[in-house]
Design an enzyme around this catalytic site. Structure first.
Site, short mmCIF file in Angstrom:
data_model
loop_
_atom_site.label_atom_id
_atom_site.label_comp_id
_atom_site.label_asym_id
_atom_site.label_seq_id
_atom_site.Cartn_x
_atom_site.Cartn_y
_atom_site.Cartn_z
NE ARG A 176 -2.57 0.81 3.67
CZ ARG A 176 -3.41 0.63 4.70
NH1 ARG A 176 -4.70 0.47 4.49
NH2 ARG A 176 -2.97 0.61 5.93
CG ASP A 252 -9.14 2.88 13.65
OD1 ASP A 252 -10.27 3.24 14.01
OD2 ASP A 252 -8.91 1.74 13.19
CG ASP A 262 -9.58 0.00 6.82
OD1 ASP A 262 -10.22 -0.86 6.20
OD2 ASP A 262 -9.05 -0.20 7.92
P1 AMP Z 1 -9.51 -2.25 10.68
O1 AMP Z 1 -10.85 -2.78 11.05
O2 AMP Z 1 -8.95 -2.87 9.44
O3 AMP Z 1 -9.46 -0.77 10.66
O4 AMP Z 1 -8.52 -2.74 11.82
C1 AMP Z 1 -8.64 -2.37 13.16
C2 AMP Z 1 -7.43 -2.84 13.90
O5 AMP Z 1 -7.32 -4.27 13.87
C3 AMP Z 1 -6.12 -2.33 13.38
O6 AMP Z 1 -5.30 -2.10 14.49
C4 AMP Z 1 -5.61 -3.47 12.54
O7 AMP Z 1 -4.22 -3.47 12.37
C5 AMP Z 1 -6.06 -4.67 13.36
N1 AMP Z 1 -6.21 -5.88 12.56
C6 AMP Z 1 -7.13 -6.11 11.60
N2 AMP Z 1 -6.97 -7.33 11.08
C7 AMP Z 1 -5.93 -7.91 11.70
C8 AMP Z 1 -5.27 -9.19 11.61
N3 AMP Z 1 -5.66 -10.12 10.76
N4 AMP Z 1 -4.22 -9.40 12.43
C9 AMP Z 1 -3.83 -8.47 13.30
N5 AMP Z 1 -4.39 -7.28 13.45
C10 AMP Z 1 -5.44 -6.98 12.66
MG MG Z 2 -8.02 0.23 9.64
#
Ligand code: AMP
Ligand code: MG
Length: 496
Positions: A176, A252, A262
């Site tokens: 990315r 975030d 995202d």
């Molecule tokens: P998101 O919903 O993608 O914005 O992610 C929210 C948080 O969860 C962020 O801190 C991401 O890095 C973490 N996260 C999402 N998927 C994973 C995964 N498969 N392993 C570890 N962390 C994750």
């Molecule tokens: Mg995110």
């Protein structure tokens, strides 16, 4: 010693160590390139052939740390669906470093899906093929549509499965690219800890990097706040103009650079409805289409709150200043929102009266469940108010009941008489503003399914190529049409 793939700089890595955790990606079994974005590689002054080599693919999958890279997972916090989470951070992403593009701007190069980090919590640090292809397709489509966004430089396979609710999926890594992976939540992280020194470092970093004009302002941190508010007002309006629903506008996931970031459960609407929600986890519809500007302002209020200690030593004054800036958002948004919709209906000299005209069109579209993209695209066929209305136009087929459409067309075409553009110019402009192709859910899903079932990336390639020229009148009709009822995708998933 292998050749240098990236002329990395590592400005984020020079910030204090509480900004990140430094670690290398976790190697994978069998790196394999799915797609490299040649056009973007060129903008970033990268050697696409070198990136395609086995050394290059090893770096893009996390099996080798590129020369000059100082990889790190960024710390951040955030409000997720309104609930405060003081500790998030890159749980499955690593910033490899920054490069300077042909435009002399600085870009982050980040791997997403590169293994666990100290911020992974219960997650595996990995990404599935579906979400990686989805982000590649949609983020590159957004870029081609002229919407600020993170970009996709490459998608690779890891040769390892990832386990999700619906079973094992092929593992994948997305490379990315962003002007900066700095979020509202990055500021919140330090503000919540009362770490004013870190806040100042972060704000100075962002000003130098993204908003250098703010440096000369009387209050540079206020200018930073105002710049981010302006960028978001413009961005959210652009989403609205395209029927785009981000789906997970947590703080975030709101970029300080004003980019769309995202691409979890996002979706473009087919049939227009202002209350449309796709995301499976968004049960309350918090992030529905029409809520997006309000949520953006809520997120920006949180950004402003984080900046308070920098805005003034006088707390009351800081709050007043921040409040005034955030209060400016609705007008800024409305200005972009209306001027963009005016452009979509071919007006070059919009005035206040056009707000009702635009509102009426959206209202009758919602009543008719009319396809958002095609309604605007077909309007150009009626751009000459002197020409007879051709009722065989596909526009009429989008509306079951055409009485209201007829009335609207009448009012609109009367309005066009007062617009200085010639009909040909108007038509050209409308076709440059209203895309023929958007990444429709069912097409994205079909491309993912054929990659899953047959390891066939043909549909992914075709869709990605077509979306690179979204205004092309010769677009493949198979890619421009809404889904048949049985093809319709009603829900999207984060896929994490
Ligand atoms: P998101 O919903 O993608 O914005 O992610 C929210 C948080 O969860 C962020 O801190 C991401 O890095 C973490 N996260 C999402 N998927 C994973 C995964 N498969 N392993 C570890 N962390 C994750
Ligand atoms: Mg995110």
């Amino acid at each position: 010693m292998t050749e240098t793939l990236f002329a990395f700089e590592n400005s984020y890595a020079t910030l204090p160590d509480r900004f990140y955790a430094k670690l290398a990606p976790t190697p994978v079994r069998e790196p394999q390139l799915i797609r490299l974005n040649d056009a973007l590689a060129e903008v970033l002054r990268l050697d696409a052939d070198a990136l395609r080599s086995s050394d290059g693919v090893a770096v893009l999958t996390g099996n080798r740390v590129a020369t000059g890279s100082d990889p790190l997972a960024m710390a951040y916090a955030g409000h997720q669906f309104g609930s405060w989470n003081p500790q998030l951070g890159d749980g499955r992403a690593l910033l490899l470093g920054e490069v300077i593009g042909q435009d002399d701007l600085r870009y982050d190069i980040q791997l997403k899906g590169s293994g666990p980090t100290p911020y992974s919590r219960m997650g595996d640090g990995r990404a599935g093929l579906g979400p990686v292809l989805r982000e590649y397709i949609v983020s590159e489509a957004m870029a081609a549509l002229g919407v600020p966004t993170t970009r996709a430089l490459a998608a690779t396979l890891t040769g390892e499965p990832v386990y999700r609710e619906d079973g094992p999926l092929p593992g994948a890594v997305l490379t990315r690219v962003s002007r900066a992976h700095i979020r509202v939540g990055t500021f919140q992280f330090f503000a919540a800890r009362g770490d004013i020194d870190a806040l100042r470092h972060l704000a100075d970093h962002v000003i130098d990097r993204l908003y250098p004009d703010a440096r000369g302002a009387e209050n540079p941190y206020l200018a930073l706040l105002e710049s981010v508010i302006s960028a978001q007002a413009k961005l959210i309006a652009q989403w609205m103009h395209l029927g785009f629903i981000h789906g997970v506008m947590n703080t975030d996931n709101m970029s300080i650079a004003g980019e769309t970031i995202d691409y979890g459960p996002c979706a473009f609407m087919d049939a227009f409805h202002p209350d449309k929600v796709f995301s499976f986890i968004d049960r309350m519809g918090r992030y529905r289409y029409r809520n997006q500007p309000g949520i953006a302002q809520w997120n920006l209020a949180n950004f402003a709150q984080s900046l308070l200690p920098l805005l003034s030593d006088d707390e009351t004054k800081a709050v007043e200043t921040a409040q005034a800036a955030v209060d400016g958002f609705p007008d800024l948004f409305e200005g972009h929102h209306m001027s963009g919709f005016a452009r979509k209906i071919g007006l070059s000299n919009p005035d206040d009266g056009d707000t009702a005209l635009i509102g009426d069109l959206l209202r009758i579209m919602a009543l008719a469940d009319a396809d958002f993209t095609l309604t605007f695209r077909h309007l150009a066929e009626f751009a000459d108010p002197a020409a007879e209305i051709d009722r065989s136009s596909p526009l009429f087929a989008l509306f079951n009941e055409t009485k209201e459409l007829d009335e609207w067309l009448g009012t609109w075409r009367q309005r066009l008489e007062d617009d200085p553009r010639t009909p040909d110019e108007r038509k050209r402009e409308m076709n440059r503003t209203n895309p023929a192709i958007i990444p429709r859910n069912h097409l994205v899903e079909a491309a993912i399914q054929s990659a899953y079932l047959d390891q066939d990336f043909g549909a992914f390639e075709d869709l990605t190529e077509a979306l690179a020229t979204p205004f092309d009148p010769k677009a493949d009709p198979g890619l421009t049409q809404p889904p048949k009822p049985e093809e319709e995708v009603r829900q999207t998933f984060c896929g994490t």
